[in-house]
Design a protein around this motif. Structure first.
Motif, PDB file in Angstrom:
ATOM      1  N   ARG A   1      36.012  46.992  38.221  1.00 32.61           N
ATOM      2  CA  ARG A   1      36.663  46.433  37.040  1.00 32.61           C
ATOM      3  C   ARG A   1      37.897  47.236  36.641  1.00 32.61           C
ATOM      4  O   ARG A   1      38.969  46.666  36.408  1.00 32.61           O
ATOM      5  CB  ARG A   1      35.682  46.373  35.871  1.00 32.61           C
TER       6      ARG A   1
ATOM      7  N   VAL B   1      41.516  45.059  37.129  1.00 29.20           N
ATOM      8  CA  VAL B   1      42.177  44.514  35.933  1.00 29.20           C
ATOM      9  C   VAL B   1      43.610  45.047  35.777  1.00 29.20           C
ATOM     10  O   VAL B   1      44.565  44.264  35.647  1.00 29.20           O
ATOM     11  CB  VAL B   1      41.335  44.794  34.670  1.00 29.20           C
TER      12      VAL B   1
ATOM     13  N   ALA C   1      38.490  39.065  36.283  1.00 30.42           N
ATOM     14  CA  ALA C   1      38.293  40.437  36.742  1.00 30.42           C
ATOM     15  C   ALA C   1      37.497  41.254  35.731  1.00 30.42           C
ATOM     16  O   ALA C   1      36.831  42.227  36.091  1.00 30.42           O
ATOM     17  CB  ALA C   1      39.641  41.101  37.002  1.00 30.42           C
ATOM     18  N   LEU C   2      37.527  40.848  34.462  1.00 25.18           N
ATOM     19  CA  LEU C   2      36.746  41.543  33.437  1.00 25.18           C
ATOM     20  C   LEU C   2      35.244  41.365  33.644  1.00 25.18           C
ATOM     21  O   LEU C   2      34.444  42.094  33.041  1.00 25.18           O
ATOM     22  CB  LEU C   2      37.137  41.026  32.043  1.00 25.18           C
ATOM     23  N   ARG C   3      34.866  40.407  34.483  1.00 24.65           N
ATOM     24  CA  ARG C   3      33.445  40.173  34.765  1.00 24.65           C
ATOM     25  C   ARG C   3      32.945  40.963  35.971  1.00 24.65           C
ATOM     26  O   ARG C   3      31.766  40.877  36.320  1.00 24.65           O
ATOM     27  CB  ARG C   3      33.220  38.671  35.007  1.00 24.65           C
ATOM     28  N   LEU C   4      33.827  41.697  36.620  1.00 24.96           N
ATOM     29  CA  LEU C   4      33.407  42.515  37.750  1.00 24.96           C
ATOM     30  C   LEU C   4      32.608  43.721  37.254  1.00 24.96           C
ATOM     31  O   LEU C   4      32.763  44.154  36.109  1.00 24.96           O
ATOM     32  CB  LEU C   4      34.633  42.996  38.536  1.00 24.96           C
TER      33      LEU C   4
ATOM     34  N   LYS D   1      31.340  47.577  36.605  1.00 27.05           N
ATOM     35  CA  LYS D   1      32.071  48.817  36.335  1.00 27.05           C
ATOM     36  C   LYS D   1      31.944  49.805  37.481  1.00 27.05           C
ATOM     37  O   LYS D   1      32.884  50.542  37.781  1.00 27.05           O
ATOM     38  CB  LYS D   1      31.540  49.467  35.049  1.00 27.05           C
TER      39      LYS D   1
END
Length: 472
Positions: free
Chosen positions: A327, A331, A448-451, A453
């Motif tokens: 993430r 991003v 991409a925010l859902r990938l 961490k």
């Protein structure tokens, strides 16, 4: 041969095959005019050389995962590579346009099997925590070779002949098949249940018709009978295929894999980033030619620094992904890519050769970083038995994304009236098209925010690797 390490053999054979496939998607473009003249055909007819390849490739994608699971990834991959190599020779020997188009169809079918089955073979060979190291391998065929295609195609056509665009594949393909036959282990997960004939009869023509409509729509007009019928029928068959695949016990394509949040996000990201990249690589050379009067070779060379940025991206992902995680790496890369794409549309930029080179290098660096991160992270939780299905689905989405990006850009240019002669067209429609590609990349930032961490980690207790001297 007992001295061949099967893991090294997989990497070498995969890279060789994907380089051939990647080059063939773009290397013919600069030679279409020459091919048309040699065969006494109009340039519009020569476009069928490329469309035939893309449509055949799309038609083969749905069955790739199933064939690999049923007959073994090694067997299907090497068979497809052998057919691709033979079809390349047939393309080079073609004595007329119909023969060349037919050989390109065969080449496209084989190429449609190569990509997903080859990636399945690679990802089954290396566990998730080792795939970060594969970024150096993945970047060469998936991004570098398509970027090298136009300048290499122009060089070979100008200094040898267009036949060598295809002949260069023959020695590489033959050597790769031989190495794969003796050095790669077979990997067959097994396919349960009967072949999904209904899914095949729905999904295959749907993808072929949609690819045809997207490929010819901008030039022939979206309302022309052939395009309108192909698009409408393709959408109807696609809707029917999705309904069937969600209900089927043993579907041709396992759409339920999209229920996994990370894999679904990666698939959507593959669609929008492929659309943005293919769109800008289509629009910017046209801006150079139609507005600035550049030659086809010069226009192709203007985007070449992107390939250098992609090579550096492979090094960056290898080092940064384990530290930052998917993430935090993807991003910012997509945000920067959006800004770089938009900068290409700023008035005066296209006229400055060094500004273009710098921005194209940045396109390869930042978008390549995001694409590789997504490709590695998206498959981290996919189990080996489902890898063939997941890879086939991912490749279909990425392929359609590229076609959608080119179609969207071409439609924006046509709507703005960007069709003047060389050096006489207005730059506005082309800049608007480039801004459209920036919007597509920006959309990817949301997904991409859902990938995850964290980067894929090694299992808590790793087993000792098998003896590398054992052969298939």
């Amino acid at each position: 041969m007992r001295g061949i390490n099967p893991r090294i053999a997989v990497v070498i054979v995969y890279t060789a095959a994907m380089c051939m496939n990647g080059l063939d998607s773009t290397i013919v473009n600069p030679a279409l005019l020459t091919i048309a003249r040699d065969f006494g055909e109009p340039v519009s007819a020569a476009n069928t050389v490329e469309v035939a390849f893309l449509v055949a490739l799309a038609v083969a994608l749905p069955v790739a995962g199933r064939l690999g699971d049923r007959f073994g990834t090694k067997r299907v991959f090497l068979a497809a590579l052998a057919v691709f190599t033979a079809a390349s020779a047939a393309c080079g020997l073609a004595g007329g346009l119909p023969e060349l188009v037919l050989a390109r169809v065969v080449q496209g079918v084989a190429g449609g099997l190569l990509t997903p089955v080859g990636m399945t073979l690679l990802f089954r060979t290396f566990p998730p925590h080792e795939r970060v190291k594969l970024s150096r391998v993945l970047i060469v065929p998936t991004a570098l070779m398509p970027a090298l295609g136009p300048p290499l195609g122009g060089f070979l056509t100008g200094h040898l002949s267009w036949h060598w665009l295809f002949f260069v594949n023959v020695p590489i393909g033959a050597a790769a098949v031989l190495l794969g036959a003796v050095g790669i282990h077979e990997q067959a997960e097994g396919a349960e249940g009967p072949f999904d004939l209904v899914g095949f009869l729905l999904a295959t023509p749907a993808l072929g018709l949609l690819t045809y409509a997207l490929g010819f729509g901008p030039s022939h007009g979206w309302t022309s009978p052939a395009i309108a019928v192909s698009g409408a029928l393709g959408l109807a068959l696609l809707a029917a295929a999705v309904g069937h695949l969600l209900r089927a016990t043993t579907p041709l394509l396992e759409l339920k894999l999209l229920g996994d949040r990370v894999f679904a996000s990666a698939a959507v990201l593959a669609l929008v980033t492929s659309a943005g990249l293919m769109g800008v690589l289509f629009a910017f050379p046209l801006l150079c030619q139609a507005v600035l009067g550049a030659s086809a070779l010069d226009a192709g060379l203007s985007v070449f620094p992107e390939a250098l940025g992609l090579m550096l991206a492979s090094q960056a992902v290898d080092r940064l992904l384990p530290r930052l995680g998917p993430r935090l790496l993807a991003v910012p890369a997509l945000v920067l890519a959006t800004a770089v794409f938009a900068a290409l549309a700023v008035p005066g930029v296209a006229e400055n050769a060094w500004a273009v080179r710098a921005l194209m290098f940045c396109v390869g660096l930042v978008l390549g970083t995001a694409v590789l991160t997504v490709q590695i992270a998206g498959f981290a939780d996919v189990p080996p038995p489902a890898m063939g299905q997941a890879m086939g689905l991912f490749t279909i989405v990425r392929t359609l994304g590229g076609a959608l990006g080119i179609a969207a850009v071409a439609a924006v240019i046509a709507a703005g009236g960007g069709s003047g002669p060389h050096g006489d067209a207005a730059p506005g429609p082309y800049r608007t098209a480039i801004l459209t590609t920036a919007g597509l990349v920006a959309l990817g930032t949301l997904f991409a925010l859902r990938l995850p961490k964290e980067a894929p980690a090694p299992p808590p207790f790793e087993e000792e690797p098998e003896d590398a001297s054992v052969t298939a």
